[in-house]
Design an enzyme around this catalytic site. Structure first.
Site, short mmCIF file in Angstrom:
data_model
loop_
_atom_site.label_atom_id
_atom_site.label_comp_id
_atom_site.label_asym_id
_atom_site.label_seq_id
_atom_site.Cartn_x
_atom_site.Cartn_y
_atom_site.Cartn_z
N ASP A 92 0.82 -1.23 0.00
CA ASP A 92 0.00 0.00 0.00
C ASP A 92 0.85 1.28 0.00
O ASP A 92 0.67 2.16 0.85
CB ASP A 92 -0.94 0.03 1.22
N GLU A 95 -11.40 -2.25 -2.15
CA GLU A 95 -10.77 -1.42 -1.12
C GLU A 95 -9.74 -0.50 -1.76
O GLU A 95 -9.61 -0.43 -2.99
CB GLU A 95 -10.12 -2.29 -0.05
#
Length: 341
Positions: free
Chosen positions: A60, A229
Site C-alpha cells: 500500500d 478497497e
C-alpha cells in the site's frame, strides 16, 4: 507538489524505460498479440513495472516529492516505515513516521501498526492519513498527522478523523485525501462490507467537516463478499477518476488483487467504468492485473511527477517467492481513460 529535479538524480523517465521485447516467432502470434494489446484489461496489455531497487518490500505505498526534490514513500505497518529515493529508482529505509506511536492507536490496533497511509502536500505542509484496524474487523479508525517537511520523526498526530464499529456496515480504512478545484477537501476510504465511501473534510483541521456530515457511497461489490478497497481519487481534464483495488490482497502468489477505475463529473459520483457500468454495482475497468511475474497488483496511489502521472502500487513477485514488492509505472490518458506503460 514540488517539481524540481535533484541535480544528482537520474532522469525519472529514463529510469522507467522498459527493455525491448524480443520479436515473436510467427506472424500469426504477432498479430494476435497486437490485437490483444488493444483490449482494455487484457493481461498482455499490462506492462511490467519500471526498475526499482533497494528496500522495496512494501504494501500500500503512497509517495510524494519533497521540497528538496527527493521522493518519500510511506507504506503499511510499523510506524509506518518510510523509504526515500533521490532518483525514483533506488529506495532506502528512512525510519518510522512516528517513533513513539500515539497511545490512542491501541484502541483499534493492538500492535499500534497503521495501514495504508496517504501522504500529500497541501497548504504549505505535509498531511499523512492512515488507518488502524485488525484483519476482518470493522472496528477501525482513520487518523491524521501533519509535518513541515514530510520526513520521519517530524509528524504531529492530530487524532482520529473518522471511525467505525463492529456494528457499522462500512469500514474506516484506506483513506485518500482529494482537494477539488474549488478548494473543498474530500476523503475517500473503505474496504469490503458495503464498499467505498466519501466524506467532506474541513481544510482547517483535516477532519470531518462539521457542517457537512453526508456519507456518500461511491463503489461496491455485489455480493459484498467480493473485495473492494484502497480507493484513490484524482481529477484529469473534466473528469474525476476513482481507482480501487478489487478482490483479495495479502496472500502472496495466491493474491487476486487488480486495479480498476471508473470516472464521474463529480467527486462524489456516480462513477462509471468504460462500459457505462456503475461502480456501486461491480463496475470497474481494469488498469492493471496479474501478468507474468506480477501477481495481484493493488494498494495503489497516483502521483503527478515532472514526467507524467505515476501509478504506485505493490504486487507479489512470482520470481522472488511471492515477496511483496514496490511497483511504479508511468500512466498516460488515452480517450479519457488511464493506461499504464
Amino acid at each position: 507538489m514540488n517539481s524540481r529535479t535533484s541535480p544528482h538524480s537520474a532522469s525519472p523517465r529514463m529510469s522507467l524505460r522498459l527493455p525491448a521485447r524480443r520479436p515473436l516467432p510467427a506472424l500469426a502470434a504477432a498479430l494476435l498479440g497486437a490485437l490483444m494489446a488493444l483490449v482494455p484489461g487484457s493481461a498482455s496489455a499490462c506492462p511490467g513495472p519500471g526498475r526499482v531497487t533497494g528496500d522495496i518490500s512494501v504494501h500500500d505505498p503512497s509517495m510524494v516529492r519533497l521540497d528538496d526534490g527527493r521522493y518519500i514513500l510511506y507504506p503499511t505497518h510499523n510506524g509506518p516505515q518510510a523509504r526515500v529515493s533521490t532518483d525514483r529508482v533506488h529506495f532506502t529505509h528512512a525510519g518510522a513516521a512516528f517513533p513513539s506511536p500515539p497511545s490512542w492507536w491501541g484502541r483499534y490496533s493492538p500492535e499500534r501498526s497503521p495501514w495504508a497511509p496517504d501522504v500529500s502536500r497541501q497548504g504549505g505542509r505535509y498531511w499523512l492519513y492512515y488507518s488502524l484496524s485488525t484483519f476482518g474487523s470493522s472496528h477501525s479508525a482513520i487518523g491524521v498527522a501533519t509535518s513541515p517537511s514530510g520526513l520521519p520523526g517530524t509528524w504531529t498526530d492530530h487524532g482520529p478523523v473518522y471511525a467505525t464499529t463492529t456494528g457499522s456496515d462500512h469500514n474506516a480504512i484506506d483513506p485518500n485525501l482529494f482537494v477539488d478545484d474549488d478548494g473543498k477537501w474530500w476523503m475517500t476510504f473503505g474496504s469490503w462490507w458495503t464498499g467505498i465511501k466519501t466524506i467532506r473534510l474541513d481544510p482547517s483541521t483535516g477532519k470531518q467537516h462539521p457542517g457537512d456530515r453526508t456519507l456518500y457511497s461511491v463503489a461496491a461489490r455485489n455480493p459484498t463478499s467480493n473485495g473492494i478497497e484502497g480507493p484513490t481519487l484524482v481529477k484529469r481534464g473534466g473528469h474525476y477518476y476513482l481507482f480501487t483495488s478489487f478482490d483479495k490482497c495479502c496472500a502472496g502468489t495466491d493474491s487476486t488483487y487488480s486495479i480498476r477505475v471508473g470516472r464521474s463529473t463529480s467527486p462524489t459520483g456516480p462513477f462509471r467504468d468504460r462500459s457505462g457500468r456503475d461502480m456501486r454495482d461491480n463496475g470497474g475497468t481494469v488498469v492493471l492485473e496479474t501478468h507474468g511475474r506480477v501477481v495481484g497488483p493493488g494498494g495503489q496511489s497516483v502521483m503527478s511527477d515532472v514526467d507524467g502521472d505515476l501509478l504506485v502500487y505493490h504486487y507479489y513477485d512470482r520470481d522472488n517467492n511471492g515477496s511483496p514488492t514496490l511497483g511504479i509505472n508511468l500512466m498516460r490518458w488515452e480517450g479519457g481513460w488511464p493506461v499504464v506503460y
